[in-house]
Design a protein around this motif. Sequence first.
Motif, PDB file in Angstrom:
ATOM      1  N   LYS A 127       0.376  -9.967   3.317  1.00 22.23           N
ATOM      2  CA  LYS A 127      -0.361 -10.999   2.735  1.00 22.23           C
ATOM      3  C   LYS A 127      -1.795 -11.008   3.313  1.00 22.23           C
ATOM      4  CE  LYS A 127       3.229 -14.444   1.151  1.00 22.23           C
ATOM      5  NZ  LYS A 127       3.759 -15.655   1.273  1.00 22.23           N
ATOM      6  N   GLU A 128      -1.822 -10.365   4.251  1.00 18.11           N
ATOM      7  CA  GLU A 128      -3.270 -10.519   5.193  1.00 18.11           C
ATOM      8  C   GLU A 128      -3.689  -8.899   5.265  1.00 18.11           C
ATOM      9  OE1 GLU A 128      -2.400 -12.352   8.687  1.00 18.11           O
ATOM     10  OE2 GLU A 128      -2.086 -14.138   7.900  1.00 18.11           O
ATOM     11  N   VAL A 129      -3.420  -7.849   4.196  1.00 19.83           N
ATOM     12  CA  VAL A 129      -4.060  -6.647   4.301  1.00 19.83           C
ATOM     13  C   VAL A 129      -5.447  -6.587   4.334  1.00 19.83           C
ATOM     14  CG1 VAL A 129      -4.023  -6.259   1.839  1.00 19.83           C
ATOM     15  CG2 VAL A 129      -3.300  -4.193   3.416  1.00 19.83           C
ATOM     16  N   PHE A 130      -6.054  -7.498   3.634  1.00 20.01           N
ATOM     17  CA  PHE A 130      -7.527  -7.343   3.811  1.00 20.01           C
ATOM     18  C   PHE A 130      -8.186  -7.929   5.110  1.00 20.01           C
ATOM     19  CE2 PHE A 130      -6.096  -7.922  -0.677  1.00 20.01           C
ATOM     20  CZ  PHE A 130      -6.599  -7.015  -1.334  1.00 20.01           C
TER      21      PHE A 130
ATOM     22  N   VAL B 263       0.723  -1.339  -0.023  1.00 20.11           N
ATOM     23  CA  VAL B 263       0.052   0.000  -0.060  1.00 20.11           C
ATOM     24  C   VAL B 263       0.688   1.152  -0.065  1.00 20.11           C
ATOM     25  CG1 VAL B 263      -1.900   1.163   1.111  1.00 20.11           C
ATOM     26  CG2 VAL B 263      -1.553  -1.006   1.313  1.00 20.11           C
ATOM     27  N   MET B 264       0.641   2.211  -1.020  1.00 18.51           N
ATOM     28  CA  MET B 264       1.444   3.177  -1.174  1.00 18.51           C
ATOM     29  C   MET B 264       0.626   4.471  -0.860  1.00 18.51           C
ATOM     30  SD  MET B 264       4.032   3.150  -4.467  1.00 18.51           S
ATOM     31  CE  MET B 264       5.082   4.422  -3.909  1.00 18.51           C
ATOM     32  N   GLN B 265       1.381   5.513   0.132  1.00 18.55           N
ATOM     33  CA  GLN B 265       0.743   6.816   0.311  1.00 18.55           C
ATOM     34  C   GLN B 265       2.034   7.844   0.215  1.00 18.55           C
ATOM     35  OE1 GLN B 265      -0.319   7.869   4.297  1.00 18.55           O
ATOM     36  NE2 GLN B 265      -2.135   9.034   3.607  1.00 18.55           N
TER      37      GLN B 265
ATOM     38  N   TRP C 220      -3.857   3.026   9.227  1.00 15.92           N
ATOM     39  CA  TRP C 220      -5.184   3.719   9.382  1.00 15.92           C
ATOM     40  C   TRP C 220      -5.639   4.083   7.930  1.00 15.92           C
ATOM     41  CZ3 TRP C 220      -5.591   8.180   6.812  1.00 15.92           C
ATOM     42  CH2 TRP C 220      -4.387   9.102   6.490  1.00 15.92           C
ATOM     43  N   TYR C 221      -4.426   4.152   6.977  1.00 16.78           N
ATOM     44  CA  TYR C 221      -4.693   4.486   5.652  1.00 16.78           C
ATOM     45  C   TYR C 221      -5.373   3.340   4.748  1.00 16.78           C
ATOM     46  CZ  TYR C 221      -3.755   5.896   0.578  1.00 16.78           C
ATOM     47  OH  TYR C 221      -4.049   6.407  -0.702  1.00 16.78           O
ATOM     48  N   THR C 222      -4.782   2.100   5.081  1.00 13.13           N
ATOM     49  CA  THR C 222      -5.125   0.959   4.317  1.00 13.13           C
ATOM     50  C   THR C 222      -6.647   0.844   5.017  1.00 13.13           C
ATOM     51  OG1 THR C 222      -2.909   0.083   4.653  1.00 13.13           O
ATOM     52  CG2 THR C 222      -4.633  -1.347   4.292  1.00 13.13           C
TER      53      THR C 222
ATOM     54  N   ILE D 134       3.599   2.301   2.980  1.00 14.41           N
ATOM     55  CA  ILE D 134       3.349   2.052   4.226  1.00 14.41           C
ATOM     56  C   ILE D 134       2.974   0.832   5.169  1.00 14.41           C
ATOM     57  CG2 ILE D 134       2.665   4.700   4.248  1.00 14.41           C
ATOM     58  CD1 ILE D 134      -0.323   3.687   4.104  1.00 14.41           C
ATOM     59  N   GLU D 135       2.626  -0.069   4.090  1.00 15.79           N
ATOM     60  CA  GLU D 135       2.130  -1.457   4.759  1.00 15.79           C
ATOM     61  C   GLU D 135       2.282  -2.617   3.386  1.00 15.79           C
ATOM     62  OE1 GLU D 135      -1.524  -3.542   7.085  1.00 15.79           O
ATOM     63  OE2 GLU D 135      -1.676  -1.524   6.344  1.00 15.79           O
TER      64      GLU D 135
END
Length: 539
Positions: free
Chosen positions: A246-249, A235-237, A255-257, A242-243
């Motif tokens: 494999k388990e981002v969902f 995840v880019m900001q 907080w941005y994700t 920033i993160e």
Amino acid sequence: MDLLSVKDLCISFQLGEMHKKNINQMAQREVVHNVSFAIQKGQCHALVGESGAGKSLTARSLMHLLPYGVYIRSGSVVLEGQELTHLTEKEMLRFRGKDIAMVFQDSLAGLNPLQPVGKQVEEALFIHSTMNKKEREKRVLELFDLVQIDNAKERVLSFPHQLSGGQRQRVMLALAIANKPKLLIADEPTTALDANIQVAILELLQSLQKEFDMGLLLISHDLRMVQDFADVVHVMQKGEIIESSKEVFVNPKHWYTQKLLATEDTDYAPVQKNITEPILSVKNLNIEFVRPKKMLFKAPQVFHAVKNVNFILSKGECLGLVGESGSGKSSIALAVLRLISSTGSIILNGQAIENYSHKQMQPLRKKLQVVFQDPYLSLNPRMTIYDCIKEGVLAHEKMQKQVLMQKIYTCLEDVGLSKDYALRFPHELSGGERQRVAIARAIILQPEVLILDEPTSSLDRTLQFQLLELLKTLQKKYAMSFVYISHDLRLVKGFCQKILVLKQGECVEQGMTKDVFMNPQSEYMKRLLYSSNMQHEVM
């Protein structure tokens, strides 16, 4: 060993003049900061974030395809042990298109409009292989079959403008995999495509990745879209990763994700309690196009684009037109605007306009406005924003310069832009800002019906929802009715009270949005919901 290793990659905009030799002495602005990730052979990584996050710049830097005035300031990019950052353009040509290939976002811009698509794929083979002409032509047909282009023998002779968006994207894929690259970069490969074609393209990418055992870097602004395809999501900001997980969902840490995932969840659009009289009524609408004659003594073929479509739009209501590319959505909009011929009944405010000439329609244009899909094409690049908006107003009424100026400034404020934007040109604005200008140009005439033809398709997810919230506010302020054309069911869910589902020019289902989503009657609508990953979320 990693297939691709990116370490502490920093990319800067050069603010000084290009002829200066010492880069360190120039004014610079760093836009990508210390990006690091590693892709293994056969892995799929996704780079996700809003517009301006630095995703495309990061991807283009891997192939030395950065725009003029943008350069890699520091960091390392290693492909199978080979450092790429210090290679000259001539040295990079050995890798580009052979070991590392890219599928661009806009397939129409990525393909040469003056050459048949088969010739363009053959050219990639000519540069990097030792095949003779017959072998190359045979290989092009094999590649077209591999990327599932129908009637491959005919399609190789087609020019890009003669193909649909999905077909062009498949040609781009054939072009990219022609030399069996080790790493394939797909930069927003499904933007502006409908849900079914998006899934088809992503599944095709996945199958090609497995067949050639490639590494895949998938770039998208749609977090949900990559959910079933990526092994790791970055995840880019604001130019930083920033993160990475494999388990981002399942378990987003940043907080941005969490915000990106929350943006996807929408409630149904509130239904009007008191249904007013229809402002637009369409009955038995038919649209036919005559195809060019292929034989001298044979009658030209007639293509029936829209067949017996009916709908009613009430005041203050929003009707969503949904369907795949080529289903007739935009044709219906053009017929209602009386920009193409049609048969059937079109009644605007009790007035039958289906047979009106251009001259008769002229005074009604003020009541019936449109916002097109691509604001960069619909805004004159040689005119300032002030002149772009002024042009439409003066076509309908004369007013004093001071009054007109104030009206334009007020309208810009209504769409969330300051009056400073009035003196800018379209190319100086972001995609979201340009679309706000296009909306301002339409609403300054205070239309009763506003047709929105895919107005958010090229914007990132957050901007899409921001723009729809803006349109809801404007709808209340100016008491407008909307016809909203979209392939994105998530946006339709929270924006439209009613929905009409089209397939190959025919209406297969229509009704209140909540009813259709919760209890779809047609197999086609069920498939659309499934392709949009909404089959479990309609409640």
